[in-house]
Design a protein around this motif. Sequence first.
Motif, short mmCIF file in Angstrom:
data_model
loop_
_atom_site.label_atom_id
_atom_site.label_comp_id
_atom_site.label_asym_id
_atom_site.label_seq_id
_atom_site.Cartn_x
_atom_site.Cartn_y
_atom_site.Cartn_z
N LEU A 1 -57.87 -18.67 -11.48
CA LEU A 1 -56.41 -18.83 -11.50
C LEU A 1 -55.82 -18.22 -12.77
N LEU B 1 -52.99 -15.32 -12.86
CA LEU B 1 -51.68 -15.55 -13.50
C LEU B 1 -51.42 -14.51 -14.59
N TYR C 1 -45.14 -30.65 -6.27
CA TYR C 1 -44.11 -29.61 -6.12
C TYR C 1 -42.78 -30.09 -6.69
N VAL D 1 -47.68 -24.40 -9.94
CA VAL D 1 -49.05 -24.47 -9.46
C VAL D 1 -49.51 -25.93 -9.48
N PRO E 1 -52.56 -14.97 -4.76
CA PRO E 1 -51.34 -15.10 -5.54
C PRO E 1 -50.66 -13.77 -5.86
N LEU F 1 -47.84 -25.64 -14.62
CA LEU F 1 -49.11 -26.14 -14.11
C LEU F 1 -48.99 -27.65 -13.99
N CYS G 1 -56.45 -20.35 -5.30
CA CYS G 1 -56.22 -18.97 -4.87
C CYS G 1 -56.66 -18.73 -3.42
N THR H 1 -44.40 -20.84 -5.47
CA THR H 1 -45.56 -21.74 -5.55
C THR H 1 -46.80 -20.95 -5.15
N ILE H 2 -47.91 -21.31 -5.78
CA ILE H 2 -49.20 -20.75 -5.39
C ILE H 2 -50.23 -21.88 -5.43
N ASP H 3 -51.32 -21.69 -4.71
CA ASP H 3 -52.42 -22.65 -4.72
C ASP H 3 -53.30 -22.40 -5.94
N ALA H 4 -53.75 -23.46 -6.57
CA ALA H 4 -54.61 -23.33 -7.75
C ALA H 4 -55.94 -22.68 -7.42
N CYS I 1 -52.10 -28.85 -9.19
CA CYS I 1 -53.55 -28.88 -9.43
C CYS I 1 -54.07 -30.31 -9.28
#
Length: 162
Positions: A23, A27, A81, A11, A104, A44, A100, A95-98, A13
């Motif tokens: 988030l 999670l 990343y 993630v 996710p 993170l 959201c 991977t996910i965006d912080a 940030c």
Amino acid sequence: MGDRLTISIVVPCYNEEESLPQLSGVLQQLIAAYEKTDDVEILLVDDGSTDGTLAALERLAPGLRGHVLKHVGNKGIAEAYRTGFQAAKGDIVCTIDADCTFDPLELVPMLAELRATAADLVVASPYHPRGRVEGVPGWRLILSRGASWIYRLLLPVKLYSY
């Protein structure tokens, strides 16, 4: 793939202090979804945030059994990343965006698809026939969908969004 795997979730940030409570809840749901079948590693990556993101991540990480990785200064999402990928120990890396922006929890069906097909990669797209976009102004969708359509015409890999 074997039975019990380790799933690493990276993630990135950058100045995400306000979105971290949401988030953290998501999670926790992902960890709970896999606790009986797999191990989940949370990475993170603070990319040189200038707000309270780093301190908030350091408070959240122990409850998520997560690790905080940090950059001195903002290096950009690609480097965030890379930092997460290099530290990941998982059999599968996600991977996910912080913030959201993309749900996710969609990782659950995506990972099921990955396992069912023995694919090397699964990519989510809001423009996939089963996808959706919520809360984005129409003009932005026109630009984004248009750009994706042009890429689909020009590139050999036919994805729904680029």
